[in-house]
Every structure is written in structure tokens, then in C-alpha cells.
Motif scaffolding. Structure first.
Motif: not given
Length: 358
Positions: A89, A93-94, A96-99, A153, A155-157
């Protein structure tokens, strides 16, 4: 005759301290790597990649990390599945959240997340050990299950905790085929295994083994138990976290917290026990035993029943797998408690003297 050291003289400290000091070992490792990187991709099918090779490579890395903590430092852990989940996870998150985040840095950052998580739950090792430490690390498993199910948060909501990744690339090359995924995982495994082998041969590895053998005596001779134990948790969690990220990204593609349940922790511990605690080679043997044996039994038992003229149901095969699997584990613990790596070591020692028995 073929595995003797006659004539192999070491004239420098560097030559004497090689990872593989015997020439035959170096040749065997190079041949094994050639088979893994060249011969296997030329012959393996897509099913063989996805069902056996990729899980085997990733679980070997995870078992390697657990072996550093359990086998080399002597700290019993039942939270390996949680460390894999944190790595998966965290990397997600890294990623997905950092294009534009490359895959390899995301995996490394996921491993670092698991490192901090492992140090946090490794703090009880400074005061307790044995069964009490195992229960303390088991708390990490339950905490991670709650965290990834309740805190949206991470799991990207996602309401169910299920997440997925796609369009994986490494240096611009897509990881869309099973062969590409296998080669990528195998390359990371070789790098991690080489680093781990050098680490356990160095000063920090000797500190871990001193803590494992007798922590009070190790403290008397100047080894800091806090540093040794927490460093073992950190290194082990990093490797296990990277393996968890690979398991999620490369093998599963879509996963939920149940993919890293407490059953995974027990499987990894069984890999270390069966393969051989305190042995890098034992991690590979244990992973091969745990991953390959159920698949072999699933194919072999119906064929064996067909030879005697009767059919066996899928449920019966599943129950028989558990019975045989558990029986073999008990048999190994009784016959060779030091694992398959010890049998391999005994065989190599006998080959050094063969054909002379003395």
C-alpha cells in the motif's frame, strides 16, 4: 572428485573472503543464473510463469527478509504479512499520488514505509523475546488489517480496501507479458540476495548472530542490543515490504488487505523453518517447498487416483494437500530441524571427500 578444493590456493585476504570461495560454486551459480535468465524464458509457458515462477521468485525474496530477522537475529516475528501489506500500500500511494512516479522508486519507497513500520513494532524486542515477542509482532498484523480497512486515505478512498495498478513500465519498457514480469522480479531478487549475503557476512551480520546466540553475552562484549535488533527489523521489513509491493503490483495487479492475512505470515515463517534458519540458500529452498508442493500435489493426487480406477473430488484433493503438507513439515522438523539448507551443506561436505568415506 568433482568438488574438491585441491590446488585452489588463496594468496590474498580478498580471495579468502569471497562469497563463493570454491571455484565449482562460482561456476554452479553462474550456470544457475544462465538457466534462470536465458533457458527458462525460452521454454516456460505463460501458465508456468504466473502459477509457479513469479510467485516463487517473490516469495523467495520475502522469505529472505524473514530469515534475516528470524534466522540470523533470532527474533520471532508473526507480522511479516503486515510488513508486506505496508510495502504494497505504501508503494501504491507513491505510485498513484505522484504522477509519473517510476516503478522501481515506488517499490523502494514502499519498502522504506515497511522499514519504519517494522522498527515501530520491533521496539518490544528491546524488552521481551520468544513467545511474547511473537505475540507483540502479531499485533502488527491485526493493526495493519484495521488500518487499511478503516483509513480510506491509504486505499485512495476505496470502500472495500481493494486497489489496483496498471500500465507498469520499467525504464520505458512495459511489463505486460508474464516473461517480462518474471525477469524483472528475478533481477530484483538477485540484487537483494547479493546485498543480503554481503550484509550477513559483515560486522552487522556478526552482531545479529551474537544477539541470536546469547544477547547478554553479546552486550557484555560491546554489542548494542538495541541497534542490532532494530537494524534487523529494519532490513528485514524493507526486504519483506519490497516483496509485498512486487506481489501486489506484479503478481496480483488488484488486491485487498485480505491478500496479506496472517496466513501469509505463517507461510513465510514455515519457509524459513523448512528451508533452514540462518541461511540465505534456505530461503530459496523453503519458498520452493511451500510454493511448488501444493501445485504438485494438486496435479499428482488425481493422476494417482486414476491409476487405481477411482476419481477423487476437488475437496478431497484440497484436504489431502493440507494433510500431506502438515505431515511433511512435522517430518522435516523431526528429521532435520536445521532445514533443507543443512541437507544441502552435508551433501556438499560429502562431495569434498568422495569417493573416500573418511
Amino acid at each position: 572428485m568433482f568438488y574438491r578444493e585441491n590446488g585452489q590456493f588463496k594468496t590474498t585476504y580478498k580471495a579468502d573472503q569471497q562469497i563463493f570461495p570454491i571455484t565449482q560454486d562460482r561456476i554452479a551459480i553462474l550456470l544457475l543464473l544462465a538457466v534462470a535468465f536465458v533457458a527458462v524464458p525460452a521454454m516456460a509457458s505463460d501458465y508456468f510463469y504466473r502459477a509457479i515462477l513469479i510467485p516463487l521468485v517473490i516469495m523467495s525474496m520475502a522469505a529472505l527478509g524473514v530469515n534475516i530477522l528470524v534466522g540470523y537475529c533470532g527474533q520471532i516475528s508473526l507480522g511479516s504479512g503486515a510488513f508486506m501489506a505496508v510495502g504494497a500500500y505504501g508503494a501504491f500511494n507513491f505510485f498513484v499520488r505522484f504522477p509519473g512516479m517510476p516503478l522501481v522508486p515506488a517499490l523502494i519507497l514502499g519498502g522504506l514505509c515497511a522499514t519504519f513500520f517494522g522498527i515501530l513494532f520491533g521496539l518490544p524486542s528491546l524488552r521481551v523475546k520468544g513467545l511474547y515477542l511473537a505475540v507483540a509482532t502479531l499485533a502488527a498484523q491485526f493493526f495493519s488489517d484495521w488500518m487499511f480497512l478503516r483509513i480510506k486515505w491509504f486505499t485512495n478512498n476505496s470502500d472495500s480496501g481493494s486497489v489496483s495498478v496498471s500500465n507498469l513500465q520499467v525504464f520505458g519498457m512495459p511489463l505486460d507479458s508474464a516473461m517480462a514480469k518474471y525477469l524483472f522480479c528475478l533481477t530484483l531478487l538477485v540484487v537483494v540476495a547479493l546485498l543480503a549475503k554481503n550484509l550477513v557476512r559483515g560486522a552487522i551480520g556478526r552482531e545479529w548472530m551474537a544477539i541470536r546466540d546469547m544477547d547478554v553475552a553479546a552486550a557484555v562484549i560491546g554489542i548494542r542490543p538495541m541497534y542490532a535488533k532494530l537494524s534487523a527489523f529494519a532490513v528485514s521489513s524493507f526486504i519483506v515490504g519490497m516483496a509485498g509491493a512486487l506481489w501486489a503490483f506484479v503478481h496480483l495487479g488488484s488486491w485487498e488487505p485480505a491478500a496479506f492475512s496472517v496466513e501469509v505470515s505463517f507461510r513465510l515463517l514455515f519457509m524459513v523453518i523448512i528451508g533452514g534458519m540462518g541461511s540465505i540458500m534456505g530461503a530459496f529452498f523453503g519458498a520452493a517447498f511451500i510454493v511448488v508442493l501444493p501445485i504438485f500435489l494438486n496435479q499428482f493426487l488425481p493422476a494417482l487416483a486414476g491409476l487405481f480406477g477411482f476419481e477423487i473430488s476437488t475437496a478431497a484433493v484440497s484436504h489431502a494437500e493440507f494433510i500431506i503438507f502438515g505431515g511433511l513439515i512435522v517430518w522435516f522438523l523431526i528429521v532435520e530441524p536445521h532445514g533443507l539448507a543443512k541437507l544441502w551443506s552435508i551433501g556438499k561436505q560429502k562431495l569434498r571427500l568422495w569417493p573416500f568415506p573418511h
